[in-house]
Scaffold this motif. Sequence first.
Motif, PDB file in Angstrom:
ATOM      1  N   LEU A   1       0.829  -1.215   0.000  1.00  0.00           N
ATOM      2  CA  LEU A   1       0.000   0.000   0.000  1.00  0.00           C
ATOM      3  C   LEU A   1       0.859   1.260   0.000  1.00  0.00           C
ATOM      4  O   LEU A   1       0.502   2.268  -0.598  1.00  0.00           O
ATOM      5  N   LEU A   2       2.009   1.204   0.660  1.00  0.00           N
ATOM      6  CA  LEU A   2       2.864   2.392   0.786  1.00  0.00           C
ATOM      7  C   LEU A   2       3.514   2.798  -0.535  1.00  0.00           C
ATOM      8  O   LEU A   2       3.847   3.961  -0.731  1.00  0.00           O
ATOM      9  N   LYS A   3       3.733   1.826  -1.399  1.00  0.00           N
ATOM     10  CA  LYS A   3       4.342   2.101  -2.721  1.00  0.00           C
ATOM     11  C   LYS A   3       5.620   2.911  -2.610  1.00  0.00           C
ATOM     12  O   LYS A   3       5.875   3.816  -3.413  1.00  0.00           O
ATOM     13  N   GLY A   4       6.424   2.635  -1.600  1.00  0.00           N
ATOM     14  CA  GLY A   4       7.708   3.320  -1.472  1.00  0.00           C
ATOM     15  C   GLY A   4       7.665   4.652  -0.763  1.00  0.00           C
ATOM     16  O   GLY A   4       8.703   5.289  -0.549  1.00  0.00           O
ATOM     17  N   THR A   5       6.477   5.085  -0.409  1.00  0.00           N
ATOM     18  CA  THR A   5       6.338   6.372   0.304  1.00  0.00           C
ATOM     19  C   THR A   5       7.154   6.370   1.603  1.00  0.00           C
ATOM     20  O   THR A   5       7.108   5.412   2.363  1.00  0.00           O
ATOM     21  N   ASN A   6       7.896   7.438   1.827  1.00  0.00           N
ATOM     22  CA  ASN A   6       8.693   7.538   3.060  1.00  0.00           C
ATOM     23  C   ASN A   6       7.804   7.717   4.290  1.00  0.00           C
ATOM     24  O   ASN A   6       6.744   8.345   4.212  1.00  0.00           O
ATOM     25  N   LEU A   7       8.298   7.200   5.409  1.00  0.00           N
ATOM     26  CA  LEU A   7       7.632   7.442   6.694  1.00  0.00           C
ATOM     27  C   LEU A   7       8.527   8.343   7.535  1.00  0.00           C
ATOM     28  O   LEU A   7       9.718   8.059   7.699  1.00  0.00           O
ATOM     29  N   TYR A   8       7.956   9.414   8.052  1.00  0.00           N
ATOM     30  CA  TYR A   8       8.668  10.326   8.952  1.00  0.00           C
ATOM     31  C   TYR A   8       8.104  10.156  10.357  1.00  0.00           C
ATOM     32  O   TYR A   8       6.895  10.354  10.565  1.00  0.00           O
ATOM     33  N   LEU A   9       8.964   9.794  11.292  1.00  0.00           N
ATOM     34  CA  LEU A   9       8.520   9.661  12.675  1.00  0.00           C
ATOM     35  C   LEU A   9       8.790  10.960  13.415  1.00  0.00           C
ATOM     36  O   LEU A   9       9.921  11.474  13.390  1.00  0.00           O
ATOM     37  N   VAL A  10       7.744  11.507  14.023  1.00  0.00           N
ATOM     38  CA  VAL A  10       7.885  12.739  14.805  1.00  0.00           C
ATOM     39  C   VAL A  10       7.383  12.483  16.224  1.00  0.00           C
ATOM     40  O   VAL A  10       6.641  11.530  16.480  1.00  0.00           O
TER      41      VAL A  10
END
Length: 188
Positions: free
Chosen positions: A5-14
């Motif tokens: 589902l993410l298709k390579g989208t980055n995840l930013y943890l804040v």
Amino acid sequence: MTTELLKGTNLYLVGMMGSGKTTIGKHLAKLLNYRFIDTDDVIVQATGQSINDIFAAQGEAAFRDIETQVLGQVAPYTHTVIATGGGMVIKQQNWSYLQSGLVVWINVAVDELIARLSRDKSRPLLQEGDLRHKLTTLLEQRQARYAQADATVVYQHGEKVDAIASRILDTLQTVITENPATSTTLDH
Ligand SMILES: Nc1ncnc2c1ncn2[C@@H]1O[C@H](COP(=O)(O)OP(=O)(O)O)[C@@H](O)[C@H]1O
Ligand SMILES: O=C(O)C1=C[C@@H](OP(=O)(O)O)[C@@H](O)[C@H](O)C1
Ligand SMILES: [Mg+2]
């Protein structure tokens, strides 16, 4: 499932100092078969100085400038989990980079942060004064920014890192399913 589902989208943890961004981020990257980058680590490598030394020698404003530069350098990547420093959300400019991916707020209560950080010496903003007062004040200043995240996971007392990481994936799955436009990195 979430990986596709993410298709390579980055995840930013804040989230606040001590919320577990660095620790959980590494775990999350493994689960997703993503690269892991910690913006503080990049800063230390690039400058050859510790975060404490940068704050002491150049001050917080200089650190924030370097932090923005580093974020700009990593944002073009795909398939990456990025653990940010707790203050990354403050500058509006940083949000143009953060919004290129999905932003996850790891929301941890101040009491738990105190328990984790009471003996910590690596976070310059917490080295003087009362820890509870410092953390409470910082959270008040930042809470509205953290709340701009695409997904929020609230730490449950005693929850292990792997359990939080899988809850993050479950939450992201819901977010993406409800709004497919959120994961588009590789679509254009
Ligand atoms: N789920 C957790 N339960 C208990 N301790 C944790 C958990 N996640 C992180 N920690 C601990 O809290 C401290 C801060 O974690 P860290 O990943 O460096 O946070 P951040 O990068 O958000 O500042 C570390 O000592 C880490 O081992
Ligand atoms: O909240 C902050 O302002 C900061 C958080 C730190 O990172 P962690 O959130 O990973 O501790 C680090 O970037 C620096 O000490 C400043
Ligand atoms: Mg960290």
